[in-house]
Design a protein around this motif. Structure first.
Motif, PDB file in Angstrom:
ATOM      1  N   GLY A 239      45.449  72.010  31.281  1.00  0.00           N
ATOM      2  CA  GLY A 239      46.679  71.546  30.656  1.00  0.00           C
ATOM      3  C   GLY A 239      47.014  70.138  31.091  1.00  0.00           C
ATOM      4  N   LEU A 240      48.003  69.566  30.449  1.00  0.00           N
ATOM      5  CA  LEU A 240      48.474  68.210  30.782  1.00  0.00           C
ATOM      6  C   LEU A 240      47.351  67.181  30.707  1.00  0.00           C
ATOM      7  CD1 LEU A 240      50.764  69.070  33.854  1.00  0.00           C
ATOM      8  CD2 LEU A 240      51.422  68.846  31.454  1.00  0.00           C
ATOM      9  N   THR A 241      46.542  67.255  29.662  1.00  0.00           N
ATOM     10  CA  THR A 241      45.453  66.289  29.500  1.00  0.00           C
ATOM     11  C   THR A 241      45.880  65.036  28.742  1.00  0.00           C
ATOM     12  OG1 THR A 241      44.749  67.518  27.520  1.00  0.00           O
ATOM     13  CG2 THR A 241      43.616  68.006  29.593  1.00  0.00           C
ATOM     14  N   SER A 242      47.055  65.076  28.128  1.00  0.00           N
ATOM     15  CA  SER A 242      47.551  63.920  27.388  1.00  0.00           C
ATOM     16  C   SER A 242      48.368  63.008  28.290  1.00  0.00           C
ATOM     17  CB  SER A 242      48.432  64.386  26.216  1.00  0.00           C
ATOM     18  OG  SER A 242      49.250  63.351  25.741  1.00  0.00           O
ATOM     19  N   PRO A 243      48.123  61.706  28.292  1.00  0.00           N
ATOM     20  CA  PRO A 243      48.933  60.781  29.094  1.00  0.00           C
ATOM     21  C   PRO A 243      50.421  60.874  28.778  1.00  0.00           C
ATOM     22  CG  PRO A 243      46.953  59.682  28.318  1.00  0.00           C
ATOM     23  CD  PRO A 243      47.000  61.025  27.627  1.00  0.00           C
TER      24      PRO A 243
ATOM     25  N   CYS B   8      42.187  63.818  24.712  1.00  0.00           N
ATOM     26  CA  CYS B   8      41.984  64.790  25.780  1.00  0.00           C
ATOM     27  C   CYS B   8      41.233  64.121  26.935  1.00  0.00           C
ATOM     28  CB  CYS B   8      41.200  65.978  25.222  1.00  0.00           C
ATOM     29  SG  CYS B   8      40.894  67.297  26.405  1.00  0.00           S
ATOM     30  N   LEU B   9      41.955  63.366  27.765  1.00  0.00           N
ATOM     31  CA  LEU B   9      41.384  62.622  28.895  1.00  0.00           C
ATOM     32  C   LEU B   9      40.256  61.684  28.481  1.00  0.00           C
ATOM     33  CD1 LEU B   9      41.235  65.124  31.909  1.00  0.00           C
ATOM     34  CD2 LEU B   9      42.967  63.415  31.388  1.00  0.00           C
ATOM     35  N   GLY B  10      40.267  61.277  27.220  1.00  0.00           N
ATOM     36  CA  GLY B  10      39.209  60.406  26.715  1.00  0.00           C
ATOM     37  C   GLY B  10      38.108  61.165  26.026  1.00  0.00           C
TER      38      GLY B  10
END
Length: 293
Positions: free
Chosen positions: A86-90, A224-226
């Protein structure tokens, strides 16, 4: 509570059993927080945040609460089938004031296949997001796992819709609340046509999510984290450092490709991912009275 050791999961050590859930070594605040979340899930009525018990940003305590909740589910007969990131978006990280993702555990009763009906009464405050699911063919057990390791270990990928849910009333959450609440997990619907990673650029994968034919969310793998591959490598390192490495056969949800969407009633959500196909989540029934209140 920083620096404390996470509780064991039954099955990791032969002596870990129901007694571990009540271990005297578990801090009272962790036990109280886990019980608050368990009661909310059992009653169908969301609870107050748990950060008042364990602190706003004590991730050690939050993961201890999560682990205790998973222990209890395993003692009740459930089994671990995967993990979620979770929380992969800046943008979402900024919302919580953190600069790292979090993770949770997928249990066998959380996984459904394309078009299988999802009874809304099992959720409290559901939201949906489209993701890439990795199914591992090999263990990823090194704390130095990199993207080439992930690619080599991946048997295939599937389109997925994650149903995120919160036991915390009104989604009034901070990082400690969502981690403790098993990374706000609910369920996952998996597509049924596996795709190889060969020749597939997950960074460039486009995503659209529709609700009964209307587009409600769009995004891409880059959100998603790039790349979802980078996200899985991050997860592999994180859980290996905590002694709970990713194993062959596990399903890994790599993180949202676009904004999540609230589910307020029955209907069909269809996620289409370029090169991976589509998957449908079919919600039926109604939210419980406690959840809808």
């Amino acid at each position: 509570m920083s620096g404390q050791t996470s509780p064991a999961w039954p099955g990791e050590w032969p002596e870990a059993d129901a007694a571990s859930a009540a271990s005297s070594t578990t801090p009272p605040a962790v036990r109280t927080a886990a019980e608050r979340l368990r009661s909310a899930a059992a009653s169908g009525t969301p609870c107050e945040p748990v950060r008042d018990l364990i602190g706003d940003d004590d991730l050690d305590a939050a993961y201890a609460v999560q682990s205790l909740g998973i222990e209890r589910r395993l003692v009740d007969g459930r089994r671990i089938v995967g993990r979620k990131i979770g929380l992969t978006s800046p943008a979402v990280q900024a919302q919580f004031g953190v600069f790292t993702p979090d993770y949770g555990v997928l249990l066998d009763d959380m996984v459904l296949g394309d078009r299988e009906p999802l009874d809304l009464s099992r959720f409290l405050q559901p939201r949906v997001e489209a993701e890439v699911a990795f199914v591992l063919g090999r263990d990823l057990d090194s704390p130095t796992t990199h993207v080439a390791d992930v690619i080599r270990a991946t048997a295939f990928v599937l389109p997925a819709i994650e149903v995120v849910d919160s036991r915390i009333a009104g989604w009034d959450i901070r990082i400690a609340d969502t981690v403790a609440d098993n990374a706000s997990s609910g369920a996952v619907v998996l597509g049924t046509t596996p795709r190889s990673l060969d020749g597939l650029d997950l960074t460039a994968v486009g995503m659209s999510l529709e609700h009964d034919g209307e587009t409600v969310s769009t995004g891409s793998g880059a959100a998603c984290l790039g790349s979802p591959v980078i996200a899985v490598a991050w997860l592999a390192r994180a859980v290996a450092r905590h002694g709970r490495p990713l194993r062959a056969g596990e399903v890994i949800l790599s993180g949202a490709l676009g904004p999540m969407v609230a589910v307020t009633g029955p209907g069909v959500y269809t996620a289409r991912l370029d090169g991976l196909g589509e998957v449908r989540a079919d919600f039926t029934g109604a939210l419980s009275e406690g959840a809808a209140a």
